[in-house]
Design a protein around this motif. Structure first.
Motif, PDB file in Angstrom:
ATOM      1  N   THR A  89       0.917  -1.348  -0.092  1.00  0.00           N
ATOM      2  CA  THR A  89      -0.073  -0.117  -0.184  1.00  0.00           C
ATOM      3  C   THR A  89       0.835   1.330   0.085  1.00  0.00           C
ATOM      4  OG1 THR A  89      -0.138   0.207   2.424  1.00  0.00           O
ATOM      5  CG2 THR A  89      -1.676  -1.088   1.440  1.00  0.00           C
ATOM      6  N   HIS A  90       0.133   2.343  -0.244  1.00  0.00           N
ATOM      7  CA  HIS A  90       1.064   3.689  -0.269  1.00  0.00           C
ATOM      8  C   HIS A  90       1.748   3.857   1.320  1.00  0.00           C
ATOM      9  CE1 HIS A  90      -1.381   4.745  -3.825  1.00  0.00           C
ATOM     10  NE2 HIS A  90      -0.564   5.374  -3.933  1.00  0.00           N
ATOM     11  N   SER A  91       0.945   3.368   2.220  1.00  0.00           N
ATOM     12  CA  SER A  91       1.390   3.635   3.444  1.00  0.00           C
ATOM     13  C   SER A  91       2.427   2.957   3.919  1.00  0.00           C
ATOM     14  CB  SER A  91       0.339   3.436   4.772  1.00  0.00           C
ATOM     15  OG  SER A  91      -0.223   2.111   4.526  1.00  0.00           O
ATOM     16  N   MET A  92       2.818   1.648   3.401  1.00  0.00           N
ATOM     17  CA  MET A  92       3.699   0.587   3.525  1.00  0.00           C
ATOM     18  C   MET A  92       4.987   1.315   2.813  1.00  0.00           C
ATOM     19  SD  MET A  92       4.387  -3.308   2.252  1.00  0.00           S
ATOM     20  CE  MET A  92       3.371  -4.061   3.552  1.00  0.00           C
ATOM     21  N   VAL A  93       4.781   1.985   1.537  1.00  0.00           N
ATOM     22  CA  VAL A  93       5.727   2.311   1.039  1.00  0.00           C
ATOM     23  C   VAL A  93       6.576   3.775   1.451  1.00  0.00           C
ATOM     24  CG1 VAL A  93       6.726   3.602  -1.186  1.00  0.00           C
ATOM     25  CG2 VAL A  93       5.325   1.708  -1.448  1.00  0.00           C
ATOM     26  N   LEU A  94       5.436   4.549   2.125  1.00  0.00           N
ATOM     27  CA  LEU A  94       5.897   5.753   2.791  1.00  0.00           C
ATOM     28  C   LEU A  94       6.650   5.288   4.205  1.00  0.00           C
ATOM     29  CD1 LEU A  94       2.668   7.897   2.390  1.00  0.00           C
ATOM     30  CD2 LEU A  94       5.072   8.590   1.540  1.00  0.00           C
ATOM     31  N   ALA A 126       4.618  -1.250  -6.000  1.00  0.00           N
ATOM     32  CA  ALA A 126       5.393  -0.480  -5.348  1.00  0.00           C
ATOM     33  C   ALA A 126       6.294   0.515  -6.214  1.00  0.00           C
ATOM     34  CB  ALA A 126       6.459  -1.445  -4.298  1.00  0.00           C
ATOM     35  N   ILE A 127       6.925  -0.048  -7.175  1.00  0.00           N
ATOM     36  CA  ILE A 127       7.419   0.868  -8.077  1.00  0.00           C
ATOM     37  C   ILE A 127       6.352   2.239  -8.751  1.00  0.00           C
ATOM     38  CG2 ILE A 127       8.450   1.384 -10.545  1.00  0.00           C
ATOM     39  CD1 ILE A 127       9.619  -1.548 -10.210  1.00  0.00           C
ATOM     40  N   ALA A 128       5.009   1.845  -8.989  1.00  0.00           N
ATOM     41  CA  ALA A 128       4.196   2.682  -9.507  1.00  0.00           C
ATOM     42  C   ALA A 128       3.635   3.726  -8.291  1.00  0.00           C
ATOM     43  CB  ALA A 128       3.019   1.967  -9.827  1.00  0.00           C
ATOM     44  N   ILE A 129       3.718   3.242  -7.091  1.00  0.00           N
ATOM     45  CA  ILE A 129       3.334   3.955  -5.976  1.00  0.00           C
ATOM     46  C   ILE A 129       4.546   5.137  -5.634  1.00  0.00           C
ATOM     47  CG2 ILE A 129       3.025   4.178  -3.230  1.00  0.00           C
ATOM     48  CD1 ILE A 129       1.671   1.571  -3.639  1.00  0.00           C
ATOM     49  N   TYR A 130       5.826   4.608  -5.790  1.00  0.00           N
ATOM     50  CA  TYR A 130       7.156   5.453  -5.695  1.00  0.00           C
ATOM     51  C   TYR A 130       6.961   6.419  -6.646  1.00  0.00           C
ATOM     52  CZ  TYR A 130      11.854   7.086  -5.841  1.00  0.00           C
ATOM     53  OH  TYR A 130      12.921   7.783  -5.891  1.00  0.00           O
ATOM     54  N   MET A 150      -8.717  16.424  -5.764  1.00  0.00           N
ATOM     55  CA  MET A 150      -7.578  17.694  -5.715  1.00  0.00           C
ATOM     56  C   MET A 150      -6.659  17.238  -4.562  1.00  0.00           C
ATOM     57  SD  MET A 150      -8.257  21.793  -4.805  1.00  0.00           S
ATOM     58  CE  MET A 150      -9.665  21.677  -6.224  1.00  0.00           C
ATOM     59  N   TYR A 151      -7.177  16.740  -3.566  1.00  0.00           N
ATOM     60  CA  TYR A 151      -6.197  16.468  -2.415  1.00  0.00           C
ATOM     61  C   TYR A 151      -5.167  15.094  -2.791  1.00  0.00           C
ATOM     62  CZ  TYR A 151      -4.457  15.547   2.345  1.00  0.00           C
ATOM     63  OH  TYR A 151      -4.052  15.137   3.514  1.00  0.00           O
ATOM     64  N   ARG A 152      -5.788  14.237  -3.620  1.00  0.00           N
ATOM     65  CA  ARG A 152      -5.163  12.949  -3.787  1.00  0.00           C
ATOM     66  C   ARG A 152      -3.986  13.345  -4.840  1.00  0.00           C
ATOM     67  NH1 ARG A 152      -8.181   7.907  -6.994  1.00  0.00           N
ATOM     68  NH2 ARG A 152      -8.198   9.499  -8.709  1.00  0.00           N
ATOM     69  N   ARG A 153      -4.152  14.436  -5.521  1.00  0.00           N
ATOM     70  CA  ARG A 153      -2.847  14.758  -6.691  1.00  0.00           C
ATOM     71  C   ARG A 153      -1.805  15.120  -5.687  1.00  0.00           C
ATOM     72  NH1 ARG A 153      -6.742  19.133 -10.236  1.00  0.00           N
ATOM     73  NH2 ARG A 153      -7.994  17.641 -10.689  1.00  0.00           N
ATOM     74  N   GLY A 154      -1.948  15.830  -4.605  1.00  0.00           N
ATOM     75  CA  GLY A 154      -0.756  16.069  -3.764  1.00  0.00           C
ATOM     76  C   GLY A 154      -0.484  15.095  -2.727  1.00  0.00           C
ATOM     77  N   HIS A 155      -1.513  14.170  -2.623  1.00  0.00           N
ATOM     78  CA  HIS A 155      -1.050  13.048  -1.301  1.00  0.00           C
ATOM     79  C   HIS A 155      -1.658  11.764  -2.064  1.00  0.00           C
ATOM     80  CE1 HIS A 155      -2.001  17.206   0.120  1.00  0.00           C
ATOM     81  NE2 HIS A 155      -1.151  16.705   1.292  1.00  0.00           N
ATOM     82  N   PRO A 156      -0.871  10.990  -2.849  1.00  0.00           N
ATOM     83  CA  PRO A 156      -1.248   9.859  -3.957  1.00  0.00           C
ATOM     84  C   PRO A 156      -1.688   8.834  -2.543  1.00  0.00           C
ATOM     85  CG  PRO A 156       0.820  10.956  -4.680  1.00  0.00           C
ATOM     86  CD  PRO A 156       0.606  11.631  -3.365  1.00  0.00           C
TER      87      PRO A 156
END
Length: 702
Positions: A296-301, A335-339, A462-468
């Protein structure tokens, strides 16, 4: 971390949460692990993997000898006879396993015809229950059942009701408990016999036979150490199998007659099973645990936020886990796509040289505390408050709608809202003479209430653009708290309105989650007096319905109080409802406005239900308001029910020591404001009831 103890380790294979059991095994290579479950199955692969990662010898305890042995039995008698036999042979308490909440309640009610307890035992139950507060709805059903020695236990019940059943069972006073598999998870309840009503269940996708792990998990609740020397597991044959056996017994061994018999089949939509299925499940070992890893995004972060080389750490996590090689490749691509999305959005940046802690990538934004573990969309909600109009009369409710959109959907509530909306729409379309085919098309557009849906969906994009990372979570506009407040309903009225008696616990947990989210997420600068009152009202509704949810949360927020908190007493009671004067005023205002709304709709029957005891039955309400409608028009807008009609200027409350005097003005179309409902609020009765007890005294012009 030196030692990690993981109980119920069979959850490792759960699709939604299995990763939480796997990641510690992958990352904590210096720790010693103790993995426990009664249904692990073949753990050879896990044994080798742990030894390789930790460098320690791994011991496997494979003994299947239970401290309390189990006896398995297949029975061909009808359910009532089976239960009667178990009770007569002293094999109670009997836990009757069902796979839907509705069937558990129906079975319990059907057993009221069986004499489960002696008179002395019923007296002991009544004494232990004492002044326990049963609310209307399911509470009325449960009080009859438990006083007869029959319990019900499932996740849709209020926590206090489940606790009541558990304590009465521990005291040896309930002989039969009809429930789902919620009983026994982390609860030490002495169940001597487990009785399966079937061996198949609907798993959310299809109806299938139980897996060996599921069967043994449920069966293992029979015969609890410290309570019993042996346990019994009984599996009830399906009705069609019993009927076929009886028919065959009647014709005897005559082969011609037996060939002519038309055997009954399993009901449509079910999966048949027989004694061979039972024998196979008893003998079978639990299935081998399978990996349920997820990226997930949170795991990558979180990987990026740790000290060290994020690429090396990520590579190890993604290639040295328990997944198959094809699955690992899928995780790597995700994971690559999220990064790349995080990099493009400026959330992370690549460093030319490692920083002091060895990072080659760093975060460019601050993540909230407990990121992705507690309300991951809270930052979106926080940002959305600025989009609301502070001067709008609906501002407080709009803030509630923003918060509700970030909460998990209470499926049963939304389904009930949808059914209610479609039912009302069909009635309206029939009245307008719309043909059936057109009605069916129009019904597709009917949904449950979704306040601010366009604003919230636009804000989300709008929020998702800056916080994927929020892409892992959906925004879900809905109205439960708002709907309940706008309808001026109590918890009991709301549950009754949507026929949610069997899902009271779901409703209450949602309200408690909303209250916590409002308390934690809405900053002081975004609050006004109306919103503060609404939050207090919501907290008091939850507390008076079942205080355990908020008490546990508040105790955990104050660790010093945890040791002093003793849950599970039947005499636990919430504080007096009048003690929180601010919240109680909202309860009183809502109680009066509920009568305004019903009067506007001419629902004399419901008004009579509220006030017949005070001498105001439906006929009295109709007679009192007939002159009003004659003066202002006999239509649905003769009594206003909008924001202005429920404003503070429309109600006057005079506080006295033992009662409050209330005057609720009716919002007439001419603006005369001379008609009003006057009432008294009994403070002592309100404390006893846990709600505003209102006695209407008059409905007339000033």
């Amino acid at each position: 971390i030196g030692v990690v103890i993981m109980d119920e380790f069979h959850f490792y294979a759960e699709p939604d949460r299995g990763w939480a059991w796997q990641v510690p095994l992958l990352e904590l290579n210096r720790a010693q692990f103790l993995l426990m479950s009664a249904t692990l199955g073949d753990v050879t692969l896990l044994e080798r993997d742990l030894a390789r990662r930790t460098g320690r010898a791994t011991a496997v305890v494979t003994s299947v000898e239970r401290p309390v042995p189990l006896r398995f039995e297949w029975v061909m008698t009808p359910m009532h006879e089976t239960i009667a036999d178990l009770l007569s042979t002293n094999q109670s308490p009997v836990y009757v396993v069902h796979f839907t909440q509705a069937s558990a309640v129906e079975r319990a009610q059907a057993l009221m015809s069986v004499n489960v307890c002696r008179r002395a035992e019923k007296d002991a139950i009544a004494e232990m229950i004492g002044g326990f507060r049963f609310t209307a709805g399911f509470g009325k059903t449960l009080t009859r059942l438990v006083r007869h020695g029959i319990g019900v236990h499932h996740a849709g019940m209020l926590p206090k009701y489940r606790r009541l059943v558990e304590l009465l069972t521990q005291a040896g006073l309930l002989k039969v408990i009809c429930g789902t598999d919620t009983l026994g998870v982390g609860i030490n309840v002495p169940i001597r016999t487990v009785l399966f009503t079937g061996l198949s269940k609907y798993d959310g996708t299809r109806t299938r036979l139980l897996k060996a792990r599921e069967f043994h998990q449920i069966a293992g609740r029979a015969g609890r150490a410290g309570f019993d020397v042996a346990g019994t597991v009984v599996v009830q044959a399906p009705d069609h199998v019993i009927d076929n056996a009886r028919t065959l017994a009647k014709v005897g061994d005559d082969p011609k007659k037996r060939r002519k018999i038309v055997r009954k089949k399993p009901p449509e939509g079910t999966v048949g099973y027989g004694e061979a299925t039972f024998a196979r499940l008893v003998a079978a070992e639990p299935e081998q645990l399978t990996s349920s890893f997820a990226v997930t995004h949170s795991m990558v972060l979180n990987v990026i936020g740790r000290p060290g080389d994020a690429f090396a750490n990520g590579r190890k996590l993604l290639t040295d886990n328990h997944e198959s090689r094809p699955a690992q490749r899928r995780h790597i691509r995700r994971a690559i796509a999220i990064y790349r999305a995080l990099l493009a959005a400026g959330v992370v940046e690549r460093l030319d040289t490692p920083d002091a802690e060895g990072r080659t990538v760093r975060l460019m934004v601050d993540l909230q505390r407990d990121f992705a573990l507690n309300q991951p969309l809270s930052p979106l909600a926080y940002a959305s408050f600025e989009l609301l109009d502070r001067d709008a009369p609906t501002y407080a409710l709009d803030v509630v709608s923003v918060i509700e959109a970030t909460l998990d959907n209470p499926r049963q509530v939304l389904s009930a809202q949808l059914n209610k909306a479609r039912g009302e729409a069909v009635a309206g379309m029939k009245a307008e003479g719309i043909e059936y085919e057109e009605r069916m098309v129009l019904l597709e557009d009917i949904t449950y209430p979704k306040p601010l849906v366009e604003l919230l969906e636009a804000a989300y994009e709008m929020y998702r653009r800056g916080h994927p990372w929020v892409g892992d979570y959906a925004i879900e506009p809905k109205s439960v708290v708002r709907d309940m407040f706008e309808r001026a309903m109590s918890f009991t009225e709301y549950v009754g309105y949507y026929s949610l008696a069997r899902s009271e616990g779901v409703v209450l947990r949602y309200l408690a989650d909303a209250y916590r989210a409002l308390r934690q997420t809405v900053p002081e600068e975004a609050r006004d007096e109306a919103l503060g009152e609404l939050i207090d009202w919501l907290g008091e509704v939850v507390r008076q319905t079942d205080s355990s949810l908020l008490e546990e949360w508040e105790a955990l927020r104050s660790p010093a109080e945890v040791a002093a908190h003793v849950p599970g007493r039947l005499d636990d009671a919430p504080p007096p409802v009048t003690a929180n004067a601010r919240a109680f005023r909202v309860l009183v205002r809502n109680a009066l406005f509920r009568r305004v709304e019903l009067a506007a709709l001419r629902r004399w029957d419901l008004l009579g239900e509220l006030d017949a005891e005070a001498g105001w039955d439906g006929d009295a309400w109709r007679a009192a308001l007939t002159p009003y409608f004659a003066e202002y028009g006999d239509n649905l807008v003769a009594i206003g029910t909008g924001p202005a009609a429920r404003g503070p200027s429309m109600i006057t409350i005079t506080e006295e020591p033992e009662r409050w005097l209330v005057r609720q003005v009716l919002d007439d179309p001419d603006g005369d404001r001379d008609w009003a409902i006057t009432a008294e609020v009994d403070l002592n009765a309100s404390d006893e009831e846990g709600a505003a007890v209102v006695w209407v005294t008059d409905v007339a012009p000033a």
